[in-house]
Scaffold this active site. Structure first.
Site, PDB file in Angstrom:
ATOM      1  N   ASP A 174     -20.969  33.732  -8.121  1.00 42.18           N
ATOM      2  CA  ASP A 174     -21.146  32.450  -7.812  1.00 42.18           C
ATOM      3  C   ASP A 174     -21.287  31.337  -8.744  1.00 42.18           C
ATOM      4  OD1 ASP A 174     -23.724  33.363  -8.200  1.00 42.18           O
ATOM      5  OD2 ASP A 174     -24.411  32.699  -6.019  1.00 42.18           O
TER       6      ASP A 174
HETATM    7  C1  LAN Z   1     -31.229  35.112  -9.612  1.00 40.11           C
HETATM    8  C2  LAN Z   1     -30.932  33.764  -9.888  1.00 40.11           C
HETATM    9  C3  LAN Z   1     -29.846  33.098  -9.676  1.00 40.11           C
HETATM   10  C4  LAN Z   1     -29.008  34.047  -8.528  1.00 40.11           C
HETATM   11  C5  LAN Z   1     -28.027  33.100  -7.555  1.00 40.11           C
HETATM   12  C6  LAN Z   1     -26.952  32.600  -8.536  1.00 40.11           C
HETATM   13  C7  LAN Z   1     -28.572  32.052  -6.778  1.00 40.11           C
HETATM   14  C8  LAN Z   1     -27.350  34.326  -6.719  1.00 40.11           C
HETATM   15  O1  LAN Z   1     -26.423  33.492  -5.919  1.00 40.11           O
HETATM   16  C9  LAN Z   1     -26.847  35.442  -7.311  1.00 40.11           C
HETATM   17  C10 LAN Z   1     -28.072  36.000  -8.169  1.00 40.11           C
HETATM   18  C11 LAN Z   1     -28.997  35.127  -8.983  1.00 40.11           C
HETATM   19  C12 LAN Z   1     -28.133  35.334 -10.193  1.00 40.11           C
HETATM   20  C13 LAN Z   1     -30.128  36.018  -9.497  1.00 40.11           C
HETATM   21  C14 LAN Z   1     -30.077  37.428  -9.412  1.00 40.11           C
HETATM   22  C15 LAN Z   1     -31.694  37.764  -9.605  1.00 40.11           C
HETATM   23  C16 LAN Z   1     -32.638  37.120 -10.513  1.00 40.11           C
HETATM   24  C17 LAN Z   1     -32.273  37.011 -11.863  1.00 40.11           C
HETATM   25  C18 LAN Z   1     -32.765  35.535  -9.918  1.00 40.11           C
HETATM   26  C19 LAN Z   1     -33.191  35.660  -8.621  1.00 40.11           C
HETATM   27  C20 LAN Z   1     -33.817  34.678 -10.769  1.00 40.11           C
HETATM   28  C21 LAN Z   1     -34.742  35.851 -10.982  1.00 40.11           C
HETATM   29  C22 LAN Z   1     -34.329  37.369 -10.686  1.00 40.11           C
HETATM   30  C23 LAN Z   1     -34.632  38.352 -11.934  1.00 40.11           C
HETATM   31  C24 LAN Z   1     -34.067  39.874 -10.942  1.00 40.11           C
HETATM   32  C25 LAN Z   1     -36.143  38.318 -11.768  1.00 40.11           C
HETATM   33  C26 LAN Z   1     -36.770  39.391 -12.617  1.00 40.11           C
HETATM   34  C27 LAN Z   1     -37.253  40.292 -11.544  1.00 40.11           C
HETATM   35  C28 LAN Z   1     -36.756  41.540 -11.663  1.00 40.11           C
HETATM   36  C29 LAN Z   1     -36.819  42.463 -10.392  1.00 40.11           C
HETATM   37  C30 LAN Z   1     -36.122  42.253 -12.857  1.00 40.11           C
END
Ligand code: LAN
Length: 728
Positions: free
Chosen positions: A458
């Site tokens: 996305d």
């Molecule tokens: C994110 C942030 C952005 C998010 C969107 C783009 C909004 C989504 O549509 C796709 C997935 C994604 C890229 C995403 C995946 C997981 C993340 C990176 C996070 C929610 C921000 C933090 C999270 C990450 C996994 C945090 C660390 C924790 C763990 C369990 C490893």
């Protein structure tokens, strides 16, 4: 003690706390690589004045002027932009705090501590201030995220973090936190990740950590459980964890760690049978209880594999291969790494491998600060190395969708934002792309910046739409070539799952049954990629917009892709008309995406029973004041949870959803927009309300710019459809 329990304790203690001079903090933004700097000399302060954005991040008075009161939706949108435009950084992007999770800072601080890395005093002071500010007032604990109830994970990790930063054990706030932790059974009732970190530190023994064998990386690719099939965040965390686990590396015992043993565990250390505590866990932490399958697997590993079958040569091959993969990750991201958990863990791996003077370790130390964020209440660790590309694309598209892109007031801002996206499109493929199991990335956009370099479905879509939307209008430069736009589409066309839906970083690579092996306990739906209505819609709408400009490029494939994707959206709707959201809270978030997908196929309130059901679902939830509001419990439980107060962001999302649905009656929308307008401050700002985002069902994460982006979009879309009559 009566006073201590009354809440007064917090204020009293806070008086003693140190605080840095907030007027000396600056966000340095080097083409989207963001770090916070504390200026020590007055001369530096003179030379580098604080920007409006810095002041806003630090909760200082921005000094931005009052604006003429908004009467119409477009007045309000323009006032909002008047404020929001001042938060744009020189490089063209927006930034903000990306906090929420309460398990990130401890990993960073533990890694600094066990590698004997000096922690700058200004950092130490501000991290302590943040953690105390975020201590739950009722019980003195911390949860998985800032709004969550206290858990063993949150308490054990943040307590440890504060102690490593020099807070005394008899500080009243620590006494209270300890009491809560003990009520929850102590650190040995924490989840796997707590036991992992505390064993690194030497507070617990490695025997209490469920096995993470790096040998899994030696499995042939066809094996259904091979880690390359897992969701990328899980496999990258597992990669670093498995290396450390295999080494059973522990920090040499000192007085502080010895003391922490008795503070965190309500038992005598010497008498504990650590192996029997691998699966003990507090109910507050056990969001996803481990299945018998994964428990059996662990039993076999502990009792058969490690003692009898694992030869020294297998161990060495596994560790060597894990190290090779760790180096590839470092190279491919210039040490930025995928995220805030594997970043610090990889730093530790580099330290274990090459010692304190090793090149990799030194490079990591330089890069870790990119995860740090400074705000009014102190210093925290962001969920990524920033929100640069994501928020900037969303901001561009909000102005565009609101019909304001041609307004001369916003053109310079949009042009700069476009320049930023141009600069941040990833230009190269990874090294050893197949061996390190990476998705193609050339001409993709990431969530944060080009340095991190991970394709997201996305993020690529919103980036592509932003460029298409602006570059096709008069008065905007054409910065991103057709070839690059087509390159982004080539990436998107690789992202579809067999179901038709799209996932986040890669198409799904393994069976959803792998969730049976989820051993993290605190998160749900983490083992593989899933279909997401949000990501799917982003891709569908990007492909649609692209086809308007390039009707002949891969036309058949795009048409087939879109049809299958929208079909998935239809199937993902629940019988009550809703869609479950995975990245924003919750049904209000997924709903506006799904309805945009359907609108593009001509499915609206007038033509589609499905859309009518979705509208009824939302109208049922409208609050007496006209707004909408959902709590994070929706994400945990899969059932709508009404918030006590309506929320600006949720109200905007639902208004947008109803507008995409072409809901015929403007009345409910007007009531929603009135709430949004009445909450707007006289300088155009909206204030922070409840947390907006989520991941892995159980952990919430903040998107502070959403309170500008989505109201602007909702107000503008409304005015375009129903006219710009005064609402207030
Ligand atoms: C994110 C942030 C952005 C998010 C969107 C783009 C909004 C989504 O549509 C796709 C997935 C994604 C890229 C995403 C995946 C997981 C993340 C990176 C996070 C929610 C921000 C933090 C999270 C990450 C996994 C945090 C660390 C924790 C763990 C369990 C490893």
């Amino acid at each position: 003690t009566q006073k201590v329990m009354s809440g007064d304790w917090k204020e009293k203690a806070a008086v003693r706390d140190q605080k840095t001079d907030l007027s000396r903090w600056r966000l340095k933004n080097d083409r989207g690589v963001q770090t916070w700097v504390y200026l020590k000399s007055d001369e530096e302060v003179q030379k580098w004045p604080q920007s409006t954005a810095d002041k806003w991040f630090l909760n200082q008075d921005t000094g931005l002027p009052d604006l003429p009161p908004a009467k119409t939706p477009l007045d309000a949108a323009n006032n909002g932009l008047q404020f929001f435009s001042k938060l744009q950084l020189e490089a063209g992007n927006w930034a903000c705090e990306y906090g929420g999770p309460m398990f990130l800072l401890p990993g960073l601080v533990i890694v600094w501590y066990v590698t004997n890395t000096p922690i700058p005093e200004d950092h130490s002071i501000e991290i302590k201030r943040y953690l105390f500010a975020r201590q739950n007032p009722e019980d003195g604990g911390w949860g998985l995220h800032i709004e969550g109830e206290s858990s063993a994970f949150g308490c054990a990790m943040n307590y440890t973090c504060l102690r490593l930063l020099g807070v005394e054990a008899d500080d009243q706030r620590m006494v209270k936190a300890r009491k809560k932790l003990w009520e929850l059974g102590g650190a040995l009732n924490g989840p796997h990740w707590a036991k992992f970190w505390l064993s690194v530190l030497g507070v617990t023994h490695w025997d209490c950590v469920n096995p993470c064998p790096p040998e899994l990386w030696l499995l042939p690719d066809w094996v259904p459980v091979a880690p390359w099939r897992w969701w990328i965040h899980m496999r990258m965390v597992f990669l670093a964890m498995s290396y450390v686990y295999s080494k059973r590396w522990t920090y040499p015992l000192n007085d502080l760690v010895r003391s922490l043993r008795s503070e965190l565990i309500p038992e005598t250390y010497e008498t504990i049978n650590f192996d029997s505590r691998r699966n003990t866990i507090a109910p507050t932490d056990n969001y996803h209880p481990k299945t018998w399958v994964v428990r059996l697997l662990f039993w076999l590993l502990i009792n058969i594999w490690f003692p009898f079958l694992r030869t020294a040569s297998i161990k060495k091959r596994a560790e060597d291969h894990a190290w090779w993969l760790l180096c590839a990750e470092d190279d491919n991201t210039t040490y930025a790494n995928l995220g805030p958990v594997n970043g610090p863990m990889n730093t530790l791996c580099a330290y274990i491998h090459g010692g304190p003077d090793g090149k990799e370790f030194q490079e990591h130390l330089k890069t870790l600060p990119e995860f740090i964020w400074m705000k009014g209440e102190g210093m925290l660790m962001n969920g990524t190395n920033g929100v640069q590309v994501w928020d900037t694309s969303f901001a561009i598209l909000a102005v565009h969708d609101a019909g304001l892109a041609q307004d001369p007031r916003w053109k310079p801002m949009l042009t700069k934002a476009l320049g930023f996206l141009e600069d941040q499109q990833v230009e190269t493929e990874c090294r050893d792309i197949a061996q390190c199991y990476r998705q193609s990335r050339k001409w993709a956009w990431t969530f944060s910046n080009k340095k991190q370099s991970y394709t997201v479905s996305d993020c690529t879509s919103e980036g592509l739409k932003s460029c298409l939307a602006l570059q096709s209008q008069p008065g905007f430069p054409k910065l991103v070539s057709d070839e690059r736009l087509k390159g982004a589409v080539d990436i998107l066309l690789t992202m579809q799952n067999a179901t038709g839906g799209c996932a986040s970083y890669e198409p799904q690579r393994g069976s959803e049954l792998l969730e049976w092996l989820n051993a993290a306990e605190v998160f749900g739906r983490i083992m593989v990629e899933y279909d997401y209505p949000e990501c799917t819609t982003a891709v569908v709408t990007a492909l649609r917009m692209f086809q308007q400009h390039f009707p002949s490029y891969r036309a058949d494939e795009i048409r087939a892709f879109k049809a299958r994707a929208v079909d998935y959206i239809r199937r993902a709707q629940r019988p009550d008309g809703s869609w479950y959201g995975s990245w924003g809270i919750c049904f209000s978030y997924a709903g506006f995406f799904a309805l945009e997908s359907l609108a593009g196929e001509g499915e609206t309130y007038a033509t589609s029973e499905r859309v009518r059901r979705a509208c009824e679902y939302f109208l049922d939830k409208q609050m007496p004041d006209g707004g909408w509001g959902e709590t994070y419990r929706s994400c945990e439980t899969g059932v709508w949870h009404q918030h006590a107060q309506s929320q600006v962001v949720h109200t905007a999302w639902v208004v947008i959803a109803l507008l995409y649905a072409e809901y015929p009656d403007p009345e409910p929308l007007k009531r929603g927009l009135k709430i949004i307008m009445s909450r707007q401050q006289s300088n155009g700002e909206w204030l922070q309300e409840a947390i907006e985002g989520v991941f892995n069902k159980s952990c919430m994460i903040s998107y502070p710019n959403y309170k500008f982006i989505f109201p602007v979009k909702a107000l503008g879309l409304y005015a375009r459809r129903f006219g710009n009559e005064p609402l207030l």
